[in-house]
Design an enzyme around this catalytic site. Structure first.
Site, mmCIF file in Angstrom:
data_model
loop_
_atom_site.group_PDB
_atom_site.id
_atom_site.type_symbol
_atom_site.label_atom_id
_atom_site.label_comp_id
_atom_site.label_asym_id
_atom_site.label_seq_id
_atom_site.Cartn_x
_atom_site.Cartn_y
_atom_site.Cartn_z
ATOM 1 N N ARG A 179 -12.355 -0.613 7.628
ATOM 2 C CA ARG A 179 -12.002 0.727 8.110
ATOM 3 C C ARG A 179 -11.596 1.637 6.959
ATOM 4 N NH1 ARG A 179 -7.368 0.569 10.270
ATOM 5 N NH2 ARG A 179 -6.895 -1.643 10.368
ATOM 6 N N HIS B 56 -6.058 -12.157 9.512
ATOM 7 C CA HIS B 56 -6.204 -12.084 10.970
ATOM 8 C C HIS B 56 -7.540 -12.696 11.426
ATOM 9 C CE1 HIS B 56 -2.597 -9.761 10.966
ATOM 10 N NE2 HIS B 56 -3.161 -8.718 10.398
ATOM 11 N N TYR C 18 0.795 -1.229 0.000
ATOM 12 C CA TYR C 18 0.000 0.000 0.000
ATOM 13 C C TYR C 18 0.829 1.281 0.000
ATOM 14 C CZ TYR C 18 0.303 -0.731 5.151
ATOM 15 O OH TYR C 18 0.721 -0.963 6.436
ATOM 16 N N ASP D 136 3.598 -10.908 7.811
ATOM 17 C CA ASP D 136 2.964 -9.624 8.072
ATOM 18 C C ASP D 136 3.981 -8.505 8.302
ATOM 19 O OD1 ASP D 136 1.181 -7.615 8.650
ATOM 20 O OD2 ASP D 136 0.142 -8.654 10.250
#
Length: 450
Positions: free
Chosen positions: A197, A261, A118, A312
């Site tokens: 989110r 997750h 990102y 991660d």
């Protein structure tokens, strides 16, 4: 040109086989498996390479940063430290950091990686493909197989404007995101709507449909979900429903979807995931590092759920340690042993499950040693102190409970050796460039904090 490798013990979908020759074709795939004609072997004991189903390569540079006590520390305070790092990394920095992360992954038993990317824009905010190309070049140069997962990130929270420190992540619409996606049509891609989110639920289906116009229909979709209690509460307050319900009402939740997750899901949500064909991607080391909580792995497993693993945040990269912490966290939570084991043990079934699920999560013909799959192997040093004298049928149990990446001898990707005697072939240059990069980044962060 075609070649072959001989193994004394080889873990295949049929179990642990002895004296096996693996023929490898020009594409790096297994062309056939047969009995070895002699007693000379390239390795004593080999398992399929582990796909790493979730990586943020740039966060490898967070090692040692943001650990000082400062009030009520949590995922949310850590995120502010992460933004500080993210906003000073340029393409050359990212290339050096990603080469370090991907080299560590190879040495740790990961042979493929899904990069949840990102950091799209340049440090001043200009739109560019340079950051993505830096990650791709890093993977190609060190020899790990990459599945590129560009992230769609639009809001700064449920119904909230994006924060200034998130400017490098943001796309204004699915249309502008797919313009970026089209620039990477030359490599194996999926998409990653970041989270509920960061992505309005009513944009998700349009995002998927627009991505289909670029990538076709058979691409992986990865999304963070229900990682934090606060996130679940915020979702319920905004949408009047829990995250899994919001997601399943917004899209066709199917085998393409990989839920990263999913820490705070309940029994009904476990059933919803398994019925849909979707998978969960667990990151036990990072979930512990960030204080996320415990995923209900035994219940999910009993329902027939599939879970992969990922490194991660990459502050600690070790495939077998991800599996150990996955099992041990459940032992601590339930105060019992062998939570994810079967009657053959824990190491072999857990490694095989996560390898095959990880390959499916990345839409790769990998994770198993069979004809047609990529010839990705991890061989173990059975003379190392943790594994010495252990019977072959118990080696993976010993590795999971007593070992680490230090027990890995050689690693092959597509039949090519990338790690020899525990050290990556690219280590010298990677280490030098990363050290130089980190010195510069930490000087900037220190100056900014003063």
């Amino acid at each position: 040109m075609p070649r072959s490798l001989d193994f004394e013990y080889l873990l295949t979908p049929n179990g642990l086989e002895t004296h096996r020759r693996v023929e490898i074709d020009d594409t790096g795939r297994v062309a056939g498996i047969s009995k070895t004609p002699g007693d000379r072997f390239d390795a004593h004991f080999a398992v399929p390479g582990m796909p790493n189903a979730h990586s943020h390569a740039f966060q490898r540079a967070m090692v040692g940063h943001g650990e000082a006590k400062s009030g009520k520390d949590s995922f949310w305070s850590w995120r502010q430290h992460m933004y500080g790092l993210a906003n000073i990394i340029g393409p050359d920095d990212l290339y050096a950091i990603a080469r370090r992360a991907y080299t560590d992954m190879l040495c740790a038993g990961f042979t493929s990686v899904g990069e949840f990317h990102y950091l799209h824009h340049l440090p001043a905010g200009e739109a560019s493909d340079e950051m993505g190309r830096a990650v791709i070049a890093a993977a190609q140069d060190v020899g790990i197989r990459l599945v590129f997962l560009p992230v769609y990130y639009r809001t700064g929270g449920f119904g909230a404007q994006a924060l200034p420190e998130q400017r490098r992540f943001i796309h204004a619409s699915p249309e502008t995101f797919c313009e970026l996606l089209a620039q990477f049509a030359d490599i194996h891609c999926g998409i990653a709507p970041h989270s509920l989110r960061a992505v309005p639920a009513d944009e998700l289906q349009r995002l998927v449909e627009m991505a289909e116009s670029v990538l076709g229909e058979n691409f992986p979709i990865h999304m963070h979900i229900a990682e934090q209690d606060a996130e679940v509460g915020q979702c319920e307050a905004f949408y009047k429903a829990r995250p899994l319900k919001v997601l399943s009402d917004s899209v066709n939740l199917d085998r393409r979807w990989n839920l990263v997750h999913a820490t705070h899901i309940n029994g009904g949500e476990c059933s919803l995931i398994t019925a849909s064909g979707a998978r969960v991607v667990l990151c036990p080391l990072t979930e512990a590092y960030l204080g996320d909580g415990f995923f209900p792995a035994p219940d999910f497993q009993k329902m027939g759920g599939h879970f992969a693993v990922g490194s991660d945040s990459n502050v600690r990269i070790d495939a077998i340690e991800e599996l150990r912490l996955l099992e041990y966290s459940q032992r601590l939570k339930h105060r019992q042993r062998a939570c994810l084991a079967n009657d053959s043990g824990i190491g072999q079934p857990l490694w095989q499950h996560c390898a095959t699920s990880g390959a499916a999560a990345l839409a790769l013909a990998a994770g198993e040693i069979r004809t047609g799959s990529y010839a990705d192997f991890v061989t173990l040093d059975t003379d190392s102190s943790s594994l010495s004298g252990i019977a072959p049928e118990n080696l993976l149990d010993a590795w999971l409970t007593a070992g680490s990446r230090q027990n890995i001898r050689d690693v092959y990707v597509g039949g090519e050796c990338m790690v020899r005697d525990g050290e990556a072939l690219s280590e010298a240059e990677v280490g030098r460039d990363y050290t130089h990069c980190m010195a510069g980044l930490h000087a900037v962060m220190k100056a900014g904090a003063s």
